[in-house]
Design an enzyme around this catalytic site. Structure first.
Site, PDB file in Angstrom:
ATOM      1  N   ARG A 240     -15.483   2.470  12.061  1.00 48.32           N
ATOM      2  CA  ARG A 240     -14.445   3.060  12.873  1.00 48.32           C
ATOM      3  C   ARG A 240     -14.553   5.026  11.938  1.00 48.32           C
ATOM      4  O   ARG A 240     -14.784   5.736  13.133  1.00 48.32           O
ATOM      5  CB  ARG A 240     -12.647   2.544  12.510  1.00 48.32           C
ATOM      6  CG  ARG A 240     -11.999   4.381  12.938  1.00 48.32           C
ATOM      7  CD  ARG A 240     -11.114   3.833  12.280  1.00 48.32           C
ATOM      8  NE  ARG A 240     -10.604   3.976  10.959  1.00 48.32           N
ATOM      9  CZ  ARG A 240      -9.735   3.952  10.449  1.00 48.32           C
ATOM     10  NH1 ARG A 240      -8.695   3.108  10.327  1.00 48.32           N
ATOM     11  NH2 ARG A 240      -9.948   4.139   8.824  1.00 48.32           N
TER      12      ARG A 240
ATOM     13  N   LYS B  25     -12.090   7.592  -1.649  1.00 50.00           N
ATOM     14  CA  LYS B  25     -11.000   6.413  -1.171  1.00 50.00           C
ATOM     15  C   LYS B  25     -11.608   5.152  -1.914  1.00 50.00           C
ATOM     16  O   LYS B  25     -11.893   5.191  -2.481  1.00 50.00           O
ATOM     17  CB  LYS B  25     -11.661   6.195   0.055  1.00 50.00           C
ATOM     18  CG  LYS B  25     -10.632   5.337   0.624  1.00 50.00           C
ATOM     19  CD  LYS B  25     -10.959   5.228   2.086  1.00 50.00           C
ATOM     20  CE  LYS B  25      -9.917   4.668   3.149  1.00 50.00           C
ATOM     21  NZ  LYS B  25     -10.436   3.952   4.917  1.00 50.00           N
TER      22      LYS B  25
ATOM     23  N   CYS C 154       1.022  -0.958  -0.368  1.00 46.63           N
ATOM     24  CA  CYS C 154      -0.282  -0.014   0.260  1.00 46.63           C
ATOM     25  C   CYS C 154       1.026   1.453   0.219  1.00 46.63           C
ATOM     26  O   CYS C 154       1.739   1.348  -0.944  1.00 46.63           O
ATOM     27  CB  CYS C 154      -1.038  -0.416   1.144  1.00 46.63           C
ATOM     28  SG  CYS C 154      -2.560   1.106   0.938  1.00 46.63           S
TER      29      CYS C 154
ATOM     30  N   SER D 131      -7.223   0.000   0.412  1.00 48.61           N
ATOM     31  CA  SER D 131      -7.823   1.017   1.218  1.00 48.61           C
ATOM     32  C   SER D 131      -6.989   1.984   0.960  1.00 48.61           C
ATOM     33  O   SER D 131      -5.589   1.868   1.915  1.00 48.61           O
ATOM     34  CB  SER D 131      -8.363   0.522   2.671  1.00 48.61           C
ATOM     35  OG  SER D 131      -8.502   1.387   3.802  1.00 48.61           O
TER      36      SER D 131
ATOM     37  N   HIS E 145      -4.103  -4.620  -0.122  1.00 53.64           N
ATOM     38  CA  HIS E 145      -3.783  -4.972   1.263  1.00 53.64           C
ATOM     39  C   HIS E 145      -4.221  -6.707   1.567  1.00 53.64           C
ATOM     40  O   HIS E 145      -5.390  -6.988   1.594  1.00 53.64           O
ATOM     41  CB  HIS E 145      -4.647  -4.699   2.440  1.00 53.64           C
ATOM     42  CG  HIS E 145      -3.967  -2.853   2.657  1.00 53.64           C
ATOM     43  ND1 HIS E 145      -2.832  -3.148   3.532  1.00 53.64           N
ATOM     44  CD2 HIS E 145      -4.777  -1.491   2.763  1.00 53.64           C
ATOM     45  CE1 HIS E 145      -3.347  -1.750   4.370  1.00 53.64           C
ATOM     46  NE2 HIS E 145      -3.613  -0.835   3.655  1.00 53.64           N
TER      47      HIS E 145
ATOM     48  N   GLU F 227      -2.999  -9.097   3.144  1.00 56.48           N
ATOM     49  CA  GLU F 227      -2.903  -9.357   4.422  1.00 56.48           C
ATOM     50  C   GLU F 227      -4.126  -9.218   5.588  1.00 56.48           C
ATOM     51  O   GLU F 227      -4.409  -9.495   6.134  1.00 56.48           O
ATOM     52  CB  GLU F 227      -1.384  -8.410   5.102  1.00 56.48           C
ATOM     53  CG  GLU F 227      -1.688  -7.321   5.385  1.00 56.48           C
ATOM     54  CD  GLU F 227      -1.718  -6.509   4.456  1.00 56.48           C
ATOM     55  OE1 GLU F 227      -2.298  -4.646   4.731  1.00 56.48           O
ATOM     56  OE2 GLU F 227      -1.816  -6.891   3.529  1.00 56.48           O
TER      57      GLU F 227
END
Length: 298
Positions: free
Chosen positions: A249, A163, A142, A192, A235, A237
């Protein structure tokens, strides 16, 4: 085969419960043959979650791996306890005289800043320069991928209007490269991020190969032609609920955030998301270890 981690690291008990063979440094150093030395520069704010995610992938591969966690001495972490960092992390200066088989540089929540405006940028540049002679292959993730492309090859990032957030299909563009061995023609991976790198900037650089991209999410995988630098803009992972946690969040903080695309069944955040990228993530890290990290001695 197994993964060697610091004695007492909280992720250890979780990995053992998941069936991943875990060895602890203080007890087991003499019990294993050849260990691949992997350093992880963990720049993510949720360090313990990232530790577990990366250790799952490394620990499931067919190599014995010795993992060392690194932090930036020039940066004060606000989201991870000082005791955890003191117990399980080292600074770059403490390992600069060593050589490693592999290095992982994670993402970081600093995408909207100019690279040079990041407080630990000079220290990170030192580490990236050191890696060219002392690490066999580096996996950049990233923002770490954008930082590596910028520093090593002059490929800059550019802002996105909104985003890039969700789960996207990507095409395999070059299956002849060993790290892409066994990849499906199309595969899913999470993103992200607020910035991107242009495909044409990578394709226009003779030292780089564009390996995978998405019509919706853009560049996903690129690599140097010698395999010493791998760049992953997403990402893989992440676990099944990481995007969900990021979404909730930001909603709780009243930040502008859209639903992660193609993630919740029926785009309904009340529905539990399914992890549809696990096989790809494991294959990517297994190929990296097999064909880039352990292929030849430094």
């Amino acid at each position: 085969m197994s993964i060697m981690i610091p004695q007492g690291l909280p992720a250890g008990e979780i990995l053992k419960a998941e069936g991943i063979p875990v060895l602890f440094k203080a007890r087991s150093a003499a019990k294993v043959p050849r260990l691949l030395k992997i350093a992880i520069l963990n720049l993510m704010p949720t360090k313990e979650a990232t530790e577990l995610q990366l250790l799952r992938l490394l620990g499931a591969a067919s190599h014995c791996v010795d993992v060392r966690f690194l932090r930036m001495a020039s940066h004060l972490s606000k989201n991870t306890g000082a005791e955890h960092l003191l117990d399980y992390y080292e600074t770059f200066d403490s390992i600069a005289c060593e050589r490693f088989d592999g290095l992982i540089i994670t993402g970081a929540p600093v995408e909207t800043l100019a690279f040079e405006a990041v407080d630990y940028w000079p220290e990170l540049v030192r580490l990236m320069d050191w890696s060219t002679d002392n690490v066999r292959s580096t996996m950049h993730i990233c923002w770490g991928a954008q930082a590596g492309l910028y520093h090593h090859y002059g490929v800059d990032k550019r802002p996105l209007r909104e985003k890039m957030f969700g789960l996207f299909y990507h095409a395999t563009l070059d299956s002849s490269v060993p790290i892409m061995r066994g990849f499906d023609e199309l595969f899913l991976a999470p993103h992200s991020r607020h910035t991107e790198v242009a495909a044409e900037a990578i394709e226009g650089n003779t030292e780089l190969r564009l390996l995978s991209a998405s019509d919706a999410a853009g560049v996903y995988l690129a690599a140097s032609r010698d395999g010493r630098n791998i760049f992953v803009t997403g990402h893989p992972e992440y676990d099944a609920l990481t995007l969900d946690a990021e979404y909730r969040r930001d909603v709780a903080r009243a930040l502008p955030i859209a639903l992660p695309k193609n993630y919740y069944p029926g785009d309904d955040p009340r529905m539990a998301p399914r992890m549809l990228w696990k096989a790809h993530a494991h294959l990517l890290y297994a190929n990296w270890l097999n064909f880039c990290v352990s292929a030849e001695a430094l």
